[in-house]
Design a protein around this motif. Structure first.
Motif, PDB file in Angstrom:
ATOM      1  N   SER A  52       0.660  -1.656  -0.066  1.00 39.96           N
ATOM      2  CA  SER A  52       0.443   0.022   0.050  1.00 39.96           C
ATOM      3  C   SER A  52       0.772   1.369  -0.199  1.00 39.96           C
ATOM      4  N   TYR A  54       0.421   5.371   0.062  1.00 38.69           N
ATOM      5  CA  TYR A  54      -0.520   7.010  -0.311  1.00 38.69           C
ATOM      6  C   TYR A  54       0.951   7.878  -0.450  1.00 38.69           C
ATOM      7  N   GLN A  65      -3.853  15.260  -0.294  1.00 39.91           N
ATOM      8  CA  GLN A  65      -3.351  14.501  -0.211  1.00 39.91           C
ATOM      9  C   GLN A  65      -4.045  13.710  -1.919  1.00 39.91           C
ATOM     10  N   GLY A  67      -4.089  10.465  -2.108  1.00 39.49           N
ATOM     11  CA  GLY A  67      -4.578   9.177  -1.682  1.00 39.49           C
ATOM     12  C   GLY A  67      -3.549   7.740  -2.094  1.00 39.49           C
ATOM     13  N   GLY A  68      -4.185   6.648  -1.203  1.00 41.81           N
ATOM     14  CA  GLY A  68      -3.701   5.182  -1.638  1.00 41.81           C
ATOM     15  C   GLY A  68      -4.068   4.544  -2.303  1.00 41.81           C
ATOM     16  N   ARG A  92       3.830   7.166   2.248  1.00 40.55           N
ATOM     17  CA  ARG A  92       4.070   6.925   3.752  1.00 40.55           C
ATOM     18  C   ARG A  92       2.997   5.046   2.713  1.00 40.55           C
ATOM     19  N   ASN A  95      -1.466   4.480   6.337  1.00 39.57           N
ATOM     20  CA  ASN A  95      -2.905   5.887   6.335  1.00 39.57           C
ATOM     21  C   ASN A  95      -2.263   6.670   7.467  1.00 39.57           C
ATOM     22  N   LYS A  96      -1.560   6.187   8.360  1.00 44.19           N
ATOM     23  CA  LYS A  96      -1.217   7.185   9.671  1.00 44.19           C
ATOM     24  C   LYS A  96      -0.313   6.987   9.695  1.00 44.19           C
ATOM     25  N   GLU A  99       6.068   8.920   6.613  1.00 42.42           N
ATOM     26  CA  GLU A  99       6.521   9.582   5.939  1.00 42.42           C
ATOM     27  C   GLU A  99       7.439  10.112   5.701  1.00 42.42           C
TER      28      GLU A  99
END
Length: 161
Positions: A52, A54, A65, A67-68, A92, A95-96, A99
């Motif tokens: 994944s 982001y 942003q 997005g991912g 990153r 998601n949180k 980065e």
């Protein structure tokens, strides 16, 4: 009543024939190209699929942003189109999560394409710098690819994960 029908028909026909040509829309890929990032394994140097990713980009007025995406081997990201000599891009893997900041430096050259497309920005002399504060997570390094953006086919920068 005859004149009213005649005026309506005349108005409709004039609207029908006054439509613009095919040059109204920039759909042939003639617009400003985006930068292509691919991913490599830091140890082996082979292409890597990222589970994944982001992405956020600072276009001059704060982070945006983008997005991912999941299970990808490359990502295409638009750069700034103002007169700035760089674009800051943040990567990153959660998601949180933490980065990594990559600053892409370049010179720009504008060229006129058509009335529908307007001006196309070409990016030349690309080089990237990984922010030393964020080198531990998640991007471990960067490797240069093609140092100009002509189209979106060739990889311009490799991120080492």
């Amino acid at each position: 009543m005859k004149y009213f029908k005649f005026l309506i028909t005349l108005g409709f026909l004039s609207l029908l024939f006054s439509c613009g040509s095919d040059d109204d829309i920039c759909e042939n890929g003639e617009g400003t190209p985006r930068m292509k990032f691919s991913f490599l394994n830091a140890e082996s140097g082979k292409e890597k699929t990222v589970d994944s990713l982001y992405v956020a980009v600072d276009y001059g007025s704060g982070k945006v942003q983008l997005g991912g995406q999941a299970k990808i081997t490359s990502r295409i990201i638009p750069l700034r189109v103002d007169n700035s000599p760089y674009t800051d891009i943040y990567f990153r893997t959660a998601n949180k999560g933490a980065e990594s900041k990559v600053r892409v430096n370049y010179t720009t050259k504008a060229s006129y394409v058509s009335p529908g497309c307007g001006i196309k920005i070409n990016y030349e002399n690309l080089n990237a710098v990984l922010d030393p504060v964020t080198t531990a997570t998640p991007v471990k390094g960067i490797q240069a690819g093609q140092n100009f953006i002509e189209n979106e086919d060739k990889t311009n920068l490799y991120l080492l994960f």
